[in-house]
Scaffold this motif. Structure first.
Motif, PDB file in Angstrom:
ATOM      1  N   UNK A   1      -3.772   4.828   7.023  1.00  0.00           N
ATOM      2  CA  UNK A   1      -2.785   5.775   6.737  1.00  0.00           C
ATOM      3  C   UNK A   1      -2.563   6.817   7.644  1.00  0.00           C
ATOM      4  N   UNK A   2      -1.484   7.263   8.123  1.00  0.00           N
ATOM      5  CA  UNK A   2      -1.355   8.248   9.064  1.00  0.00           C
ATOM      6  C   UNK A   2       0.282   9.015   8.282  1.00  0.00           C
ATOM      7  N   UNK A   3       1.173   7.801   7.900  1.00  0.00           N
ATOM      8  CA  UNK A   3       2.519   7.753   7.520  1.00  0.00           C
ATOM      9  C   UNK A   3       2.072   7.590   6.076  1.00  0.00           C
ATOM     10  N   UNK A   4       3.560   8.727   5.008  1.00  0.00           N
ATOM     11  CA  UNK A   4       3.487   8.899   3.883  1.00  0.00           C
ATOM     12  C   UNK A   4       4.239   7.177   3.260  1.00  0.00           C
ATOM     13  N   UNK A   5       3.120   6.711   1.908  1.00  0.00           N
ATOM     14  CA  UNK A   5       3.478   5.502   1.657  1.00  0.00           C
ATOM     15  C   UNK A   5       4.809   5.235   1.513  1.00  0.00           C
ATOM     16  N   UNK A   6       5.791   5.678   0.946  1.00  0.00           N
ATOM     17  CA  UNK A   6       6.975   6.131   0.512  1.00  0.00           C
ATOM     18  C   UNK A   6       8.125   6.263   1.947  1.00  0.00           C
ATOM     19  N   UNK A   7       7.479   6.087   3.382  1.00  0.00           N
ATOM     20  CA  UNK A   7       9.298   6.010   4.290  1.00  0.00           C
ATOM     21  C   UNK A   7       9.591   4.730   4.197  1.00  0.00           C
ATOM     22  N   UNK A   8      10.851   4.815   4.470  1.00  0.00           N
ATOM     23  CA  UNK A   8      11.683   3.874   4.685  1.00  0.00           C
ATOM     24  C   UNK A   8      12.511   4.207   6.619  1.00  0.00           C
ATOM     25  N   UNK A   9      11.759   4.158   7.663  1.00  0.00           N
ATOM     26  CA  UNK A   9      12.222   4.495   8.994  1.00  0.00           C
ATOM     27  C   UNK A   9      11.700   3.958  10.061  1.00  0.00           C
TER      28      UNK A   9
ATOM     29  N   UNK B   1       6.777   2.282   3.808  1.00  0.00           N
ATOM     30  CA  UNK B   1       5.930   1.361   2.422  1.00  0.00           C
ATOM     31  C   UNK B   1       5.802   0.499   1.641  1.00  0.00           C
ATOM     32  N   UNK B   2       5.255   0.268   0.575  1.00  0.00           N
ATOM     33  CA  UNK B   2       5.586  -1.505  -0.042  1.00  0.00           C
ATOM     34  C   UNK B   2       6.671  -1.351  -0.905  1.00  0.00           C
ATOM     35  N   UNK B   3       7.342  -2.322  -1.308  1.00  0.00           N
ATOM     36  CA  UNK B   3       8.040  -2.158  -3.080  1.00  0.00           C
ATOM     37  C   UNK B   3       7.932  -1.603  -3.728  1.00  0.00           C
ATOM     38  N   UNK B   4       6.503  -1.387  -4.113  1.00  0.00           N
ATOM     39  CA  UNK B   4       6.124  -0.479  -5.050  1.00  0.00           C
ATOM     40  C   UNK B   4       6.237   1.202  -4.787  1.00  0.00           C
ATOM     41  N   UNK B   5       6.448   1.219  -3.686  1.00  0.00           N
ATOM     42  CA  UNK B   5       5.347   2.606  -3.538  1.00  0.00           C
ATOM     43  C   UNK B   5       7.375   3.738  -2.653  1.00  0.00           C
ATOM     44  N   UNK B   6       8.301   2.195  -2.347  1.00  0.00           N
ATOM     45  CA  UNK B   6       9.664   2.545  -2.171  1.00  0.00           C
ATOM     46  C   UNK B   6      10.325   2.689  -3.400  1.00  0.00           C
ATOM     47  N   UNK B   7       9.941   1.830  -4.617  1.00  0.00           N
ATOM     48  CA  UNK B   7      10.584   2.165  -5.737  1.00  0.00           C
ATOM     49  C   UNK B   7      11.808   0.867  -5.443  1.00  0.00           C
TER      50      UNK B   7
ATOM     51  N   UNK C   1      14.377  -8.127  -3.144  1.00  0.00           N
ATOM     52  CA  UNK C   1      14.790  -8.633  -2.691  1.00  0.00           C
ATOM     53  C   UNK C   1      15.419  -7.923  -1.655  1.00  0.00           C
ATOM     54  N   UNK C   2      15.353  -6.739  -3.091  1.00  0.00           N
ATOM     55  CA  UNK C   2      16.291  -4.898  -2.025  1.00  0.00           C
ATOM     56  C   UNK C   2      15.211  -4.673  -0.694  1.00  0.00           C
ATOM     57  N   UNK C   3      14.124  -4.073  -0.874  1.00  0.00           N
ATOM     58  CA  UNK C   3      13.162  -4.342   0.349  1.00  0.00           C
ATOM     59  C   UNK C   3      13.152  -5.285   1.075  1.00  0.00           C
ATOM     60  N   UNK C   4      13.381  -6.223   1.268  1.00  0.00           N
ATOM     61  CA  UNK C   4      13.595  -7.464   2.408  1.00  0.00           C
ATOM     62  C   UNK C   4      14.985  -7.168   3.348  1.00  0.00           C
ATOM     63  N   UNK C   5      16.128  -6.586   2.422  1.00  0.00           N
ATOM     64  CA  UNK C   5      16.981  -6.050   3.169  1.00  0.00           C
ATOM     65  C   UNK C   5      17.284  -5.153   4.537  1.00  0.00           C
ATOM     66  N   UNK C   6      16.644  -4.490   3.479  1.00  0.00           N
ATOM     67  CA  UNK C   6      16.141  -2.782   4.154  1.00  0.00           C
ATOM     68  C   UNK C   6      15.443  -3.285   5.430  1.00  0.00           C
TER      69      UNK C   6
END
Length: 379
Positions: free
Chosen positions: A160-168, A182-188, A192-197
Motif C-alpha cells: 500500500x502507498x495511498x490512504x485506504x480512505x481515498x476516493x479520487x 479504498x474498500x466500502x468499509x474503509x470509505x464508509x 451500492x453507494x460504492x459502485x456508483x461512486x
C-alpha cells in the motif's frame, strides 16, 4: 529432453488452469523466460511460481515443445505444477465488475460513451493495493500475479502507498488516469453507494480524455503555477463571504424550483435561475467564477452521472424518485460556508439536470467549448 519433461508437459497443458493463465499473461520471448527461470530456485513464492508457469504455458501452447527448457525451469514448474491456480473472486473486485457492467448496460440512458475508454482501478485494501484492468504491462513496482474472470482483467499488486480512505482519480506514475479507491468499509459506503461512486470516478477518466483537457484547465488561469492539479482542490474561493454564501444558497433554491417546475412554468423558472446565477457571479471575481464554472462542469457533471446511474440501476420508480428528492433536498440546503467546494457538486448536478430539460442534446458536445455548463443554457 529432460526425463520429467513429458509428465510436466501433460500437467501444464491440462485443466482449467491452462486457460486461465494463458489469458492472464501475454507470451514473452523464449530468451526472457529462460533467463527468468534460471534465476528461480524452488521453493518460490506463489506469485513467482504462477508467473513462471504462465510464461512457459504460453510458450508451450504456441510451439508445442518444452525441449528448450533448462533444468532449473523444470524444477520451478514442478514446484508449482500442483498449485491451485483457479482464479478467486475477491468481493471488492466483484463490485468493480458490477460497476463496469453497469456502465455498459446503462450507457444509453445515463451518458453517451460511459462504458468506453480507460477503466483502470487501484483498489486500496488493507496493506495491499490491487491494480485492476490495466492495458499491456502494469507500471513499475507492481507484480502481475493473477487474472480475475469476473472482471475479465489481469490483476497486479504492490504494498500500500495511498490512504485506504481515498476516493479520487488521477494519473499514476505512468501517466494513466486511475481510479484510486479504498474498500466500502474503509470509505464508509454501502456496496451500492460504492459502485456508483466508482462510476462517478470513471466519469472523471472520460473527462481527462477530452481533447487537451490538462492544457485547457491550465488555460483557466487558476493554478498559480501549480502543475500537480492540487489547485483544483485548494483554490482560495471566498466560501466564507456572507454575500457569496447567501447568493449560492439562492442559486441552489432557484435550481430546485426550476427542476420541479412543470413544462408550462419552465421558461419562467429558467429565467429566475439565470437571474440568481448573475447575482451569485456579482459577489465574486472573474477568476472565482471560472473556478465555480469549472467545478460545476467537472464535479457537478460527475455527480449528475452518479445520481442518474443510481436511479437507473433499478426499474423501481421509488429509487428514481429517491435520487431526485436527494438532489432537490441538497439544492435547497446549499451551504458553501460549511461544505466548501463539495457544495459545487450539487449545484453542478442541478445545472446538468436542468440542461436535460432545456437543451436535451447538451451532453453530445460536453468535451467541446469552454469548461462550463453555463454556456450550454445559451445554445
Amino acid at each position: 529432453m529432460h526425463a520429467n519433461a513429458f509428465a510436466i508437459r501433460r500437467d501444464i497443458l491440462r485443466g482449467k488452469a491452462v486457460t486461465f493463465i494463458a489469458r492472464a499473461i501475454p507470451a514473452k520471448i523464449a530468451g526472457k523466460i529462460v533467463t527468468y527461470c534460471h534465476d528461480v530456485t524452488p521453493p518460490i513464492p506463489l506469485e513467482a511460481a504462477n508467473l513462471v508457469c504462465a510464461e512457459v504455458i504460453m510458450y508451450v501452447m504456441r510451439y508445442r515443445s518444452v525441449d528448450w527448457l533448462p533444468v532449473s525451469c523444470l524444477l520451478a514448474l514442478a514446484s508449482c505444477a500442483h498449485q491451485d491456480l483457479t482464479p478467486t473472486h475477491h468481493p471488492n473486485r466483484a463490485l468493480v465488475a458490477e460497476a463496469r457492467s453497469l456502465a455498459t448496460s446503462l450507457e444509453a440512458g445515463v451518458w453517451p460513451g460511459l462504458a468506453t475508454g480507460n477503466f483502470r482501478v487501484l483498489l486500496v485494501d488493507g496493506d495491499t493495493e490491487e491494480l485492476l484492468c490495466f492495458a499491456n504491462e502494469p507500471p513499475s513496482g507492481f507484480l502481475r500475479n493473477s487474472y480475475d474472470e469476473k472482471l475479465g482483467c489481469s490483476v497486479a499488486t504492490r504494498s500500500r502507498v495511498f490512504d485506504p480512505t481515498f476516493l479520487a482519480t488521477f494519473p499514476l506514475d505512468d501517466g494513466i488516469s486511475t481510479i484510486v479507491i479504498g474498500t466500502p468499509e474503509a470509505t464508509g459506503k454501502s456496496n451500492e453507494e460504492w459502485v456508483v461512486t466508482v462510476l462517478h470516478e470513471h466519469f472523471h477518466q472520460l473527462q481527462f480524455a477530452c481533447p487537451n483537457y490538462f492544457q485547457r484547465t491550465l488555460d483557466l488561469g487558476l493554478s498559480n503555477g501549480d502543475q500537480t492539479g492540487m489547485w483544483m482542490l485548494n483554490y482560495p474561493f471566498p466560501y466564507q463571504d456572507e454575500d457569496t454564501a447567501d447568493a449560492a444558497r439562492e442559486l441552489g433554491v432557484s435550481l430546485a424550483e426550476a427542476l420541479q417546475a412543470d413544462d408550462r412554468d419552465l421558461a419562467e423558472s429558467l429565467a429566475k435561475f439565470l437571474t440568481a446565477r448573475r447575482s451569485f457571479a456579482a459577489t465574486i471575481g472573474a477568476a472565482d467564477l471560472r473556478y465555480f464554472d469549472f467545478q460545476a462542469w467537472q464535479e457537478g457533471t460527475a455527480r449528475y452521472v452518479e445520481r442518474k446511474a443510481a436511479a437507473a440501476w433499478t426499474a423501481h420508480s421509488a429509487t428514481r424518485s429517491s435520487e431526485n428528492d436527494r438532489l432537490i433536498s441538497a439544492l435547497n440546503a446549499v451551504d458553501i460556508r460549511q461544505d466548501g467546494r463539495v457544495a459545487f457538486y450539487e449545484l453542478g448536478a442541478g445545472e446538468a439536470a436542468l440542461l436535460d430539460r432545456v437543451n436535451p442534446a447538451w451532453a453530445d458536445g460536453y468535451c467541446e467549448g469552454d469548461l462550463s455548463l453555463h454556456s450550454r443554457f445559451e445554445r
